[in-house]
Scaffold this motif. Structure first.
Motif, mmCIF file in Angstrom:
data_model
loop_
_atom_site.group_PDB
_atom_site.id
_atom_site.type_symbol
_atom_site.label_atom_id
_atom_site.label_comp_id
_atom_site.label_asym_id
_atom_site.label_seq_id
_atom_site.Cartn_x
_atom_site.Cartn_y
_atom_site.Cartn_z
ATOM 1 N N SER A 31 -43.997 -7.605 -7.932
ATOM 2 C CA SER A 31 -44.164 -7.009 -6.785
ATOM 3 C C SER A 31 -45.468 -6.331 -6.676
ATOM 4 C CB SER A 31 -43.176 -5.848 -6.746
ATOM 5 O OG SER A 31 -43.189 -4.884 -7.666
ATOM 6 N N ASP B 97 -43.849 -5.560 -13.930
ATOM 7 C CA ASP B 97 -43.099 -5.228 -12.713
ATOM 8 C C ASP B 97 -42.002 -4.601 -12.851
ATOM 9 O OD1 ASP B 97 -42.425 -6.188 -9.932
ATOM 10 O OD2 ASP B 97 -40.589 -7.091 -11.122
ATOM 11 N N PRO C 202 -34.138 -7.956 -9.386
ATOM 12 C CA PRO C 202 -34.230 -7.528 -8.005
ATOM 13 C C PRO C 202 -33.431 -8.178 -6.998
ATOM 14 C CG PRO C 202 -36.535 -8.481 -8.681
ATOM 15 C CD PRO C 202 -35.543 -8.311 -9.966
ATOM 16 N N ASP D 131 -33.828 2.132 -3.115
ATOM 17 C CA ASP D 131 -35.064 2.771 -3.097
ATOM 18 C C ASP D 131 -35.120 3.924 -3.952
ATOM 19 O OD1 ASP D 131 -36.061 0.975 -1.327
ATOM 20 O OD2 ASP D 131 -36.100 2.009 0.439
ATOM 21 N N LYS E 6 -32.038 -3.039 -10.502
ATOM 22 C CA LYS E 6 -33.107 -3.414 -9.450
ATOM 23 C C LYS E 6 -34.496 -3.610 -10.145
ATOM 24 C CE LYS E 6 -34.852 -3.596 -5.448
ATOM 25 N NZ LYS E 6 -34.635 -4.856 -4.346
ATOM 26 N N PRO E 7 -34.799 -2.829 -11.041
ATOM 27 C CA PRO E 7 -36.272 -3.235 -11.748
ATOM 28 C C PRO E 7 -36.143 -4.476 -12.531
ATOM 29 C CG PRO E 7 -35.388 -0.777 -12.418
ATOM 30 C CD PRO E 7 -34.360 -1.626 -11.575
ATOM 31 N N ARG F 26 -41.545 3.347 -8.638
ATOM 32 C CA ARG F 26 -41.655 3.496 -7.085
ATOM 33 C C ARG F 26 -40.079 4.141 -7.006
ATOM 34 N NH1 ARG F 26 -43.213 -2.224 -7.135
ATOM 35 N NH2 ARG F 26 -45.495 -2.360 -6.675
ATOM 36 N N ARG G 238 -41.483 -1.267 -10.446
ATOM 37 C CA ARG G 238 -40.503 -1.043 -9.663
ATOM 38 C C ARG G 238 -39.691 0.432 -9.850
ATOM 39 N NH1 ARG G 238 -38.593 -5.333 -6.583
ATOM 40 N NH2 ARG G 238 -39.622 -7.466 -6.954
#
Length: 662
Positions: A88, A30, A490, A506, A486-487, A37, A34
């Motif tokens: 995710s 994950d 989250p 993002d 965030k990774p 992305r 993340r």
């Protein structure tokens, strides 16, 4: 932009998830997904529950249910566990789905038509009481390598892959009967033909981490044998050949294809082509106990099918609990569902990531969990963020102040903030997830020191610009922390973003864009709370109570003196001993136990004694054991010996032949 195919090892649908599952597989996958992305790569993250094979069938037998009922129950629980940890996944499916059956059978049939799968005559353990062959976990016994208790296909202690016929002292787990060896046939894959290809793949793939490469190369040193791909079972995917009635695909061919079938199902739902992701960059996240499956068997199958091989296989090492090996049978385990009842999932994500790198074994202890939460998350990261937001609201009306005439200390801190996203990103790109989180922690700690040195609560009275520069840069770090966390965390990252009025996190590059002068933030709220001692004491108490309850249940396995009295153990003397042809561990003995004629006993002593060493020795014999055939030879009793060393339990020299041990 790179398209990245990421898979997590398929969990068996015979139990829910515990901490070890998350640490070795789902969490690192994950984090990697993340981050990629956020930097603009196109990621496909897939998984599925592995719902065939003997573990589910065995559990169904014990509960008198159908295997599909067991699989459905645990699939639903596993989905909840994975979702509760904010993994995710783009698609999470099942190996009992129709599309998986279709893909697995077609894969097998293609290799069969190419002549790479062939019929193989062999001997297999058969239970005369249950009237069925005993694949894999339907038989248990002693590992022929280390002497520990082992199931049919694997020894958990030494990690050796086994064939059920190799086990010493085997027994059927359903009825306890000693199985016999019986002729049958299966279908085997010509894995040996791909030995050179696999050696080249392992040796020259620079992406593979050392633990995977070393483990695989050690396995390849002994050479590769062909690999049996079918089993005699009712539960599983039927072999797609008319002459193979009653045979199913071995779980370790079709489970791999769960990655493909999950991706194919995603393609049908979205209209995108999963093959584009596979053909660009493939990463498998697995536990170290299945390294040889993924680095040898799976690439061998793919090579035979003329498919691209995985670019990276990342194997997480084991997680122990309070210094002891986790055991689901003893309930020495922390289930994810239990953890998230009392604690936020991001706290566990932090601990499991920062406690040790994935390529080393790690340990979870409640005391260490509390320490890292209180001393690091609460006192360092949480404290820095809360003071930044609170003082900005108090002294600058919740607006980011102007930055000008910076000091050397200001510029040094600003540079550390600017460099943080690239440093963390490089670590994650190189699969060094712990090092990336440590870098975040290090800069947050630097932020606390900078804040303390600036003393903005004093500076607002003596040097307003000094206070302004301090709060300006502190807010910049707060924003950067939201992105780089965030990774890893989250939910907490989103909470930070909400305070800073960020719509989303993002784009990783946005972490480097400073908040402008006058940018308004929201009111602060505590993001990380300390965990009290009594909370941790209660968790440790529950863990021990769960273990004690399990131990109490195991007391039901104890036998009474009357039960023991039914076991007849007599003094015997070995008259003759010889090796059994084609067996490197079994000896055929003729033993005098005081009866009219000697007993013939097959014993797994060949690795410890020569036949000559046993002749004339007195031994202890279980005399009322039901006769059975071992390796095609009748055995009418059991010689007592230790498991690991093979040491015989020898009676006193004064013991009489035929005398019963009381």
């Amino acid at each position: 932009m790179t398209k990245i195919f990421i898979s997590c090892a398929l969990p068996y649908a015979n139990g829910p998830c515990h901490l070890g599952h998350i640490r070795s597989t789902y969490l690192p996958a994950d984090i990697y997904a993340r981050y990629n992305r956020m930097i603009g790569n196109d990621v496909l993250l897939v998984c599925a529950t592995d719902e065939h094979g003997t573990p589910i069938a065995v559990k169904a037998d014990k509960e008198n249910k159908k295997p599909i009922e067991i699989a459905k129950r645990y699939h639903d629980l596993i989905v909840k566990d994975v979702e509760s940890m904010n993994i995710s996944l783009d698609n999470f499916t099942r190996t009992t789905d129709e599309i998986h059956y279709e893909i697995a059978q077609n894969f097998f049939k293609d290799l069969y038509d190419e002549g790479l799968i062939y019929r193989q005559d062999l001997e297999q353990l058969y239970c005369p009481n249950c009237n069925k062959f005993l694949p894999d976990r339907y038989v248990e016994g002693l590992c022929p390598v280390c002497g520990s208790e082992a199931r049919g296909d694997h020894c958990e202690k030494c990690g050796r892959a086994l064939d059920p016929t190799e086990l010493d002292e085997p027994h059927c787990i359903t009825c306890g009967t000693t199985p016999i060896i019986k002729d049958t046939y299966q279908y085997a894959f010509k894995l040996s033909e791909f030995e050179d290809d696999l050696k080249d793949y392992i040796a020259n793939n620079e992406n593979l981490p050392a633990n995977v490469r070393n483990y695989a190369m050690n396995w390849l040193e002994d050479g590769l044998n062909d690999w049996t791909l079918t089993r005699d079972m009712d539960w599983g995917i039927p072999v797609p050949l008319e002459e193979a009635k009653g045979k199913v695909l071995y779980v370790w061919i079709e489970a791999f294809l769960g990655y493909i079938s999950s991706a194919a199902q995603w393609s049908r739902k979205t209209g995108n082509k999963w093959e584009e992701y596979w053909n660009d960059f493939v990463v498998h996240f697995i536990g170290k106990d299945i390294i040889y499956h993924h680095s040898i068997f799976w690439p061998g199958l793919l090579k035979a099918h003329d498919c691209k091989l995985p670019d990276m296989i990342y194997a997480g090492e084991f997680l122990s609990l309070e210094g002891e090996k986790m055991s689901t049978s003893k309930n020495w385990v922390i289930w994810i569902a239990d953890f998230v009842k009392d604690f936020e999932p991001d706290l566990l994500r932090y601990f499991l990531t920062i406690n040790a790198p994935l390529n080393k074994d790690s340990d979870f202890s409640w005391d260490d969990f509390q320490r890292r939460n209180n001393d690091e998350l609460a006192d360092v990261i949480g404290n820095f963020l809360h003071r930044t937001f609170t003082f900005t609201r108090k002294f600058f009306d919740s607006k980011v102040p102007e930055y000008k005439n910076p000091s050397e200390e200001d510029e040094e801190f600003r540079k550390a903030i600017q460099e943080l996203p690239d440093a963390v990103g490089e670590y994650i790109t190189n699969f060094e997830f712990r090092e990336g989180l440590l870098e975040i922690f290090k800069v947050a700690k630097k932020g606390n020191k900078y804040f303390n040195d600036c003393e903005p609560w004093k500076a607002v009275k003596e040097d307003m610009q000094k206070a302004a520069n301090c709060l300006h840069l502190s807010n910049q770090l707060a924003k950067t922390l939201a992105y780089v966390l965030k990774p890893y965390l989250p939910t907490k990252a989103d909470e930070i973003a909400k305070i800073i009025n960020l719509n989303n996190l993002d784009d990783w590059e946005d972490a480097k864009v400073p908040l402008p002068e006058g940018y308004e933030i929201n009111k602060a709220k505590p993001l990380f709370k300390k965990i009290d001692d009594d909370v941790i004491d209660e968790e440790k108490k529950k863990l021990k109570e769960n273990l004690n309850e399990n131990e109490d249940e195991n007391m039901s396995d104890l036998i009474s003196i009357d039960d023991f009295d039914e076991v007849v153990i007599k003094i015997g003397q070995v008259l003759e001993a010889e090796k059994i042809e084609k067996s490197d561990k079994l000896l055929k003995l003729q033993v005098d136990i005081g009866e009219e004629k000697p007993r013939q006993i097959v014993a797994g002593l060949a690795k410890f004694y020569s036949p000559e060493e046993l002749v004339d020795r007195k031994v202890c014999v279980v005399a009322n054991l039901q006769p059975a055939k071992l390796f095609g030879t009748l055995s009418e009793g059991m010689i007592l010996a230790t498991g690991e060393s093979g040491a015989l339990l020898s009676p006193d020299e004064n013991a009489e032949i035929g005398e019963r041990i009381q």
